[in-house]
Design a protein around this motif. Structure first.
Motif, PDB file in Angstrom:
ATOM      1  N   THR A  30       0.828  -1.218   0.000  1.00 52.66           N
ATOM      2  CA  THR A  30       0.000   0.000   0.000  1.00 52.66           C
ATOM      3  C   THR A  30       0.858   1.263   0.000  1.00 52.66           C
ATOM      4  N   PHE A  31       2.182   1.116   0.201  1.00 47.88           N
ATOM      5  CA  PHE A  31       3.063   2.284   0.320  1.00 47.88           C
ATOM      6  C   PHE A  31       3.424   2.865  -1.045  1.00 47.88           C
ATOM      7  N   ASP A  32       3.562   4.192  -1.095  1.00 47.14           N
ATOM      8  CA  ASP A  32       4.201   4.846  -2.232  1.00 47.14           C
ATOM      9  C   ASP A  32       5.670   4.425  -2.204  1.00 47.14           C
ATOM     10  N   LEU A  33       6.128   3.807  -3.283  1.00 50.01           N
ATOM     11  CA  LEU A  33       7.452   3.180  -3.284  1.00 50.01           C
ATOM     12  C   LEU A  33       8.581   4.175  -3.054  1.00 50.01           C
ATOM     13  N   ARG A  34       8.506   5.341  -3.699  1.00 46.52           N
ATOM     14  CA  ARG A  34       9.563   6.346  -3.537  1.00 46.52           C
ATOM     15  C   ARG A  34       9.641   6.835  -2.086  1.00 46.52           C
ATOM     16  N   GLN A  35       8.481   7.117  -1.495  1.00 45.30           N
ATOM     17  CA  GLN A  35       8.457   7.576  -0.098  1.00 45.30           C
ATOM     18  C   GLN A  35       8.951   6.495   0.859  1.00 45.30           C
ATOM     19  N   TYR A  36       8.546   5.255   0.584  1.00 51.40           N
ATOM     20  CA  TYR A  36       8.964   4.136   1.444  1.00 51.40           C
ATOM     21  C   TYR A  36      10.480   3.975   1.403  1.00 51.40           C
ATOM     22  N   ARG A  37      11.039   4.010   0.195  1.00 50.71           N
ATOM     23  CA  ARG A  37      12.484   3.768   0.066  1.00 50.71           C
ATOM     24  C   ARG A  37      13.321   4.900   0.655  1.00 50.71           C
ATOM     25  N   ARG A  38      12.718   6.078   0.817  1.00 49.02           N
ATOM     26  CA  ARG A  38      13.442   7.169   1.480  1.00 49.02           C
ATOM     27  C   ARG A  38      13.731   6.819   2.943  1.00 49.02           C
ATOM     28  N   GLN A  39      12.978   5.855   3.485  1.00 49.23           N
ATOM     29  CA  GLN A  39      13.152   5.469   4.894  1.00 49.23           C
ATOM     30  C   GLN A  39      13.921   4.156   5.045  1.00 49.23           C
ATOM     31  N   ILE A  40      14.526   3.719   3.927  1.00 51.88           N
ATOM     32  CA  ILE A  40      15.332   2.496   3.964  1.00 51.88           C
ATOM     33  C   ILE A  40      16.755   2.823   3.543  1.00 51.88           C
ATOM     34  N   GLY A  41      17.729   2.341   4.308  1.00 57.17           N
ATOM     35  CA  GLY A  41      19.132   2.487   3.926  1.00 57.17           C
ATOM     36  C   GLY A  41      19.674   1.123   3.521  1.00 57.17           C
ATOM     37  N   VAL A  42      20.262   1.035   2.340  1.00 51.89           N
ATOM     38  CA  VAL A  42      20.798  -0.242   1.844  1.00 51.89           C
ATOM     39  C   VAL A  42      22.270  -0.074   1.484  1.00 51.89           C
ATOM     40  N   VAL A  43      23.110  -0.939   2.035  1.00 52.40           N
ATOM     41  CA  VAL A  43      24.511  -1.001   1.601  1.00 52.40           C
ATOM     42  C   VAL A  43      24.701  -2.375   0.962  1.00 52.40           C
TER      43      VAL A  43
END
Length: 242
Positions: free
Chosen positions: A74-87
């Protein structure tokens, strides 16, 4: 997407890349906000698939994946990924300065704030080893930096982003013990502020995790702390001793 706390729930989740070749079947896992979770197991156990589903790089086929009790779909993907950090396992840097690469995650952060954070890692020695500190050019794909320096820049990128969820696919590249100590220090700064999922290839990095999940062909076969799992003498102890 509201500001996330970082609670993650896999509920009866089923996932495959190819039909009739399931990676996860009826999979259950609950990660509490702020928990430092490590995923270990042989290649093909499902570690990276779990992380990629959380980042929503892939869609699952059955069950549900909830973030803070809300359906991830249900999340807006761009907004959701702003809250995820991936290395990722091979950190990606683009041509430009060290500062450009760090601020990519949060363009509003000032150079002074970035420098203050950088000096919290090993007293800033890694920064002083660069020819022009934060203004040093990294080259195409970071080719002018060592693998350890690239990892530190990637971790700094996550630090300035302050994500709710942090995913680290640990690099297996051989790095000298001094750089490894600095990376561990940077990692500790990130882990203290976020829900984290560490995919471990070198088990030395998971000893301090709150909980270690041991996977085999998409199933959780053991879980616990480093000490309790070693004491149990099961698959983790075998992996660790190997």
């Amino acid at each position: 997407v509201p500001k996330l706390r970082g609670e993650i729930t896999f509920d009866h989740l089923g996932f495959h890349y190819l039909p009739n070749e399931p990676v996860l079947q009826d999979f259950h896992l609950h990660i509490t906000p702020g928990e430092n979770l490590a995923l270990v197991g042989h290649t093909g156990a499902g570690k990276s698939s779990i992380a990629k589903l959380i980042a929503r790089f892939y869609e699952f086929q059955d069950g549900s994946l909830l973030i803070d009790g809300m359906d991830i779909r249900t999340f807006d993907l761009r907004q959701y990924r702003r809250q995820i950090g991936v290395v990722p396992q091979s950190p990606f840097l683009f041509s430009g300065t060290v500062l450009d690469n760090i601020r990519y995650a949060n363009p509003s952060v000032s150079e002074g704030e970035v420098e203050a954070l950088a000096r919290r890692i090993g007293g800033g020695e890694w920064l002083e080893s660069l020819p022009a500190a934060l203004q040093s050019e990294v080259g195409e794909r970071g080719s002018w930096l060592s693998m350890g320096q690239r990892q530190l820049v990637s971790l700094m990128r996550v630090l300035v982003q302050r994500p709710a969820i942090f995913i680290l696919d640990e690099a297996t590249a051989s790095i000298d013990p001094f750089t490894e100590a600095q990376i561990q220090e940077a990692l500790s700064l990130v882990l203290s502020e976020t829900t984290s999922i560490l995919i471990a290839h070198r088990l030395t990095t998971v000893r301090s995790a709150d909980r270690i999940i041991v996977l085999r062909t998409g199933e959780i076969i053991e879980q616990g702390t480093h000490r309790s799992l070693l004491k149990g003498g099961g698959h983790y102890a075998e992996l660790y001793n190997t």
